[in-house]
Design a protein around this motif. Structure first.
Motif, PDB file in Angstrom:
ATOM      1  N   SER A   1       0.838  -1.190   0.000  1.00  0.00           N
ATOM      2  CA  SER A   1       0.000   0.000   0.000  1.00  0.00           C
ATOM      3  C   SER A   1       0.866   1.229   0.000  1.00  0.00           C
ATOM      4  O   SER A   1       2.081   1.177   0.183  1.00  0.00           O
ATOM      5  CB  SER A   1      -0.899   0.011   1.250  1.00  0.00           C
ATOM      6  N   THR A   2       0.274   2.377  -0.175  1.00  0.00           N
ATOM      7  CA  THR A   2       1.031   3.626  -0.219  1.00  0.00           C
ATOM      8  C   THR A   2       1.571   4.015   1.136  1.00  0.00           C
ATOM      9  O   THR A   2       2.331   4.969   1.251  1.00  0.00           O
ATOM     10  CB  THR A   2       0.140   4.766  -0.735  1.00  0.00           C
TER      11      THR A   2
ATOM     12  N   VAL B   1      -3.373   7.081 -12.372  1.00  0.00           N
ATOM     13  CA  VAL B   1      -3.762   5.741 -11.931  1.00  0.00           C
ATOM     14  C   VAL B   1      -2.904   4.681 -12.624  1.00  0.00           C
ATOM     15  O   VAL B   1      -2.467   3.709 -12.003  1.00  0.00           O
ATOM     16  CB  VAL B   1      -5.267   5.502 -12.215  1.00  0.00           C
TER      17      VAL B   1
ATOM     18  N   ASN C   1       0.947   2.246 -11.094  1.00  0.00           N
ATOM     19  CA  ASN C   1       1.065   0.786 -11.169  1.00  0.00           C
ATOM     20  C   ASN C   1       1.611   0.387 -12.530  1.00  0.00           C
ATOM     21  O   ASN C   1       1.119  -0.556 -13.164  1.00  0.00           O
ATOM     22  CB  ASN C   1      -0.297   0.118 -10.931  1.00  0.00           C
TER      23      ASN C   1
ATOM     24  N   TRP D   1      -7.856  -0.135 -17.725  1.00  0.00           N
ATOM     25  CA  TRP D   1      -7.825   0.974 -16.783  1.00  0.00           C
ATOM     26  C   TRP D   1      -8.654   0.658 -15.548  1.00  0.00           C
ATOM     27  O   TRP D   1      -8.258   0.998 -14.426  1.00  0.00           O
ATOM     28  CB  TRP D   1      -8.346   2.255 -17.444  1.00  0.00           C
TER      29      TRP D   1
ATOM     30  N   TYR E   1      -7.407   0.862 -11.775  1.00  0.00           N
ATOM     31  CA  TYR E   1      -8.165   1.756 -10.883  1.00  0.00           C
ATOM     32  C   TYR E   1      -8.623   0.996  -9.641  1.00  0.00           C
ATOM     33  O   TYR E   1      -8.573   1.521  -8.521  1.00  0.00           O
ATOM     34  CB  TYR E   1      -9.370   2.335 -11.619  1.00  0.00           C
ATOM     35  N   PHE E   2      -9.054  -0.257  -9.835  1.00  0.00           N
ATOM     36  CA  PHE E   2      -9.433  -1.086  -8.693  1.00  0.00           C
ATOM     37  C   PHE E   2      -8.244  -1.262  -7.748  1.00  0.00           C
ATOM     38  O   PHE E   2      -8.392  -1.148  -6.515  1.00  0.00           O
ATOM     39  CB  PHE E   2      -9.925  -2.446  -9.195  1.00  0.00           C
TER      40      PHE E   2
ATOM     41  N   TYR F   1      -5.749   0.746  -7.502  1.00  0.00           N
ATOM     42  CA  TYR F   1      -5.493   2.074  -6.927  1.00  0.00           C
ATOM     43  C   TYR F   1      -6.419   2.337  -5.737  1.00  0.00           C
ATOM     44  O   TYR F   1      -5.982   2.817  -4.684  1.00  0.00           O
ATOM     45  CB  TYR F   1      -5.691   3.126  -8.012  1.00  0.00           C
ATOM     46  N   LYS F   2      -7.703   2.017  -5.890  1.00  0.00           N
ATOM     47  CA  LYS F   2      -8.661   2.243  -4.806  1.00  0.00           C
ATOM     48  C   LYS F   2      -8.347   1.363  -3.606  1.00  0.00           C
ATOM     49  O   LYS F   2      -8.574   1.761  -2.450  1.00  0.00           O
ATOM     50  CB  LYS F   2     -10.082   1.962  -5.303  1.00  0.00           C
ATOM     51  N   LYS F   3      -7.842   0.169  -3.869  1.00  0.00           N
ATOM     52  CA  LYS F   3      -7.467  -0.736  -2.783  1.00  0.00           C
ATOM     53  C   LYS F   3      -6.086  -0.406  -2.218  1.00  0.00           C
ATOM     54  O   LYS F   3      -5.623  -1.060  -1.276  1.00  0.00           O
ATOM     55  CB  LYS F   3      -7.478  -2.186  -3.278  1.00  0.00           C
ATOM     56  N   LYS F   4      -5.427   0.596  -2.830  1.00  0.00           N
ATOM     57  CA  LYS F   4      -4.089   1.023  -2.403  1.00  0.00           C
ATOM     58  C   LYS F   4      -3.082  -0.126  -2.475  1.00  0.00           C
ATOM     59  O   LYS F   4      -2.254  -0.322  -1.584  1.00  0.00           O
ATOM     60  CB  LYS F   4      -4.118   1.631  -1.019  1.00  0.00           C
TER      61      LYS F   4
END
Length: 384
Positions: free
Chosen positions: A5-6, A319, A323, A369, A373-374, A376-379
């Motif tokens: 994660s970030t 986004v 990744n 994408w 994006y999924f 990204y949202k889940k970090k």
């Protein structure tokens, strides 16, 4: 290789976690990866289905020059390597300032470089699916790993900018001298053809397995020498962007990037008269030309996003950029084309052939994408 994660404390070198992160860096990396992920097909399909003059011109630009020459698509790979260099002062420099030893950082740099080489071999060949004689060892990821690794080690152990620029000049001039002065058996010296270049001869002589073009490999070992210069050029840009506001404010940084880009283009195209601009050989003139365009694109993204704060449009690319390694390798184990047909195939069936063809490309890109994006949202970000 790991997913994280970030909030992870250890920044990656090839794709750093947010240590004083500039949004423009992720956006430009994502813009670059968009074309690798299939964006170029938009122009190819438009050219095929419409025949419009402007689409034919753009479609041609999104193909590689056959040998000598330079097209827009020839900048995609070096731009990614350049961006890995830009990230280095943020990732490695910040850790040096926190007191992490150079030996520890060097071990991590070498480890990551070798992992990328291994990933590149797997990406090209699968896992233990081919005999050694049919295995292609050079790869895009391998070049990023090796060239980025050596550039980062230069940055780590030669903190003086003059020493770094000396390395940059020595690599480009040295490669030029080697390519032009060392004779190849049966060909002579300075013959820069597919069959007779020194780069191809060295790779044929020392690399096991097969080369991409049989007698030459565009990601071969010998031409990694000037590719280190591509990553170093990115490091120079990253050092400028990371410098504090007392040495140069943001508008001045943008101007320096533009001036650097224009200077590289002038020098690169001029050098190209005697040492042709050639991506397959990654000639020194190619390093400067690709680096010049990379600097100009970085200047544009930095000025628009980080200076003028016009950033909403960049989210789409950010986004992808956060990744980038994942989006590059995911297509090897996820059938995005099948998913696109599953979700959009029925709808596209109501339209004419040209619209179906263009829609299929857009659907493919949309599914890709949505995947990143999924993540990204889940970090969750794939780091090497």
């Amino acid at each position: 290789m790991q997913s994280t994660s970030t909030t992870a404390s250890e920044p990656a070198l090839a794709q750093p976690a947010p240590v004083r992160r500039l949004m423009s860096l992720d956006a430009l990396r994502g813009f670059d990866m968009f074309w690798i992920a299939g964006g170029e097909e938009i122009f190819h399909v438009l050219a095929k289905t419409t025949g419009w003059a402007w689409t034919l011109v753009l479609a041609d630009q999104f193909t590689h020059a056959e040998w000598n020459g330079f097209r827009a698509y020839d900048c995609i790979f070096p731009l990614f390597l350049f961006m890995a260099g830009v990230s280095t002062p943020f990732a490695v420099g910040s850790r040096l300032e926190r007191g992490v030893s150079k030996s520890e950082l060097a071990r991590k740099i070498i480890k990551r470089g070798l992992i990328l080489v291994l990933l590149g071999i797997i990406y090209n060949n699968g896992i233990l699916t081919k005999p050694i004689s049919d295995t292609r060892f050079p790869s895009v990821l391998g070049r990023i790993g090796l060239a980025g690794m050596f550039a980062q080690l230069i940055y780590l152990y030669f903190q003086n900018p003059k020493a770094q620029y000396t390395w940059f000049g020595a690599l480009l001039l040295g490669y030029w001298a080697l390519m032009m002065l060392i004779p190849v058996p049966g060909c002579g010296a300075g013959v820069l053809t597919l069959d007779c270049s020194l780069a191809g001869y060295v790779d044929r002589s020392i690399l096991p397995g097969r080369l991409y073009l049989k007698v030459h490999d565009p990601e071969g070992l010998f031409s990694t020498i000037p590719a280190i210069g591509t990553a170093l050029l990115g490091i120079f840009a990253g050092e400028l962007l990371r410098s504090d506001g007392r040495s140069a404010h943001r508008d001045q940084k943008t101007l320096w990037l533009v001036l650097g880009g224009v200077s590289c283009l002038i020098l690169g195209y001029s050098w190209g008269w005697i040492f042709p601009v050639n991506k397959n050989l990654w000639t020194s003139s190619f390093v400067l030309v690709a680096g010049g365009w990379s600097l100009l694109m970085l200047a544009l993204f930095y000025w628009v996003i980080d200076v003028k704060k016009i950033s909403g449009w960049a989210f789409f690319f950010t986004v992808i950029g956060m990744n980038s390694i994942l989006i590059y390798i995911a297509g090897e184990f996820i059938n995005f084309e099948y998913a696109a047909k599953f979700f959009f195939g029925g709808l596209l069936g109501f339209f004419s052939e040209p619209i179906r063809a263009i829609g299929a490309v857009l659907a493919f890109l949309a599914v890709k994408w949505a995947f990143v994006y999924f993540m990204y949202k889940k970090k969750v970000f794939l780091r090497v």
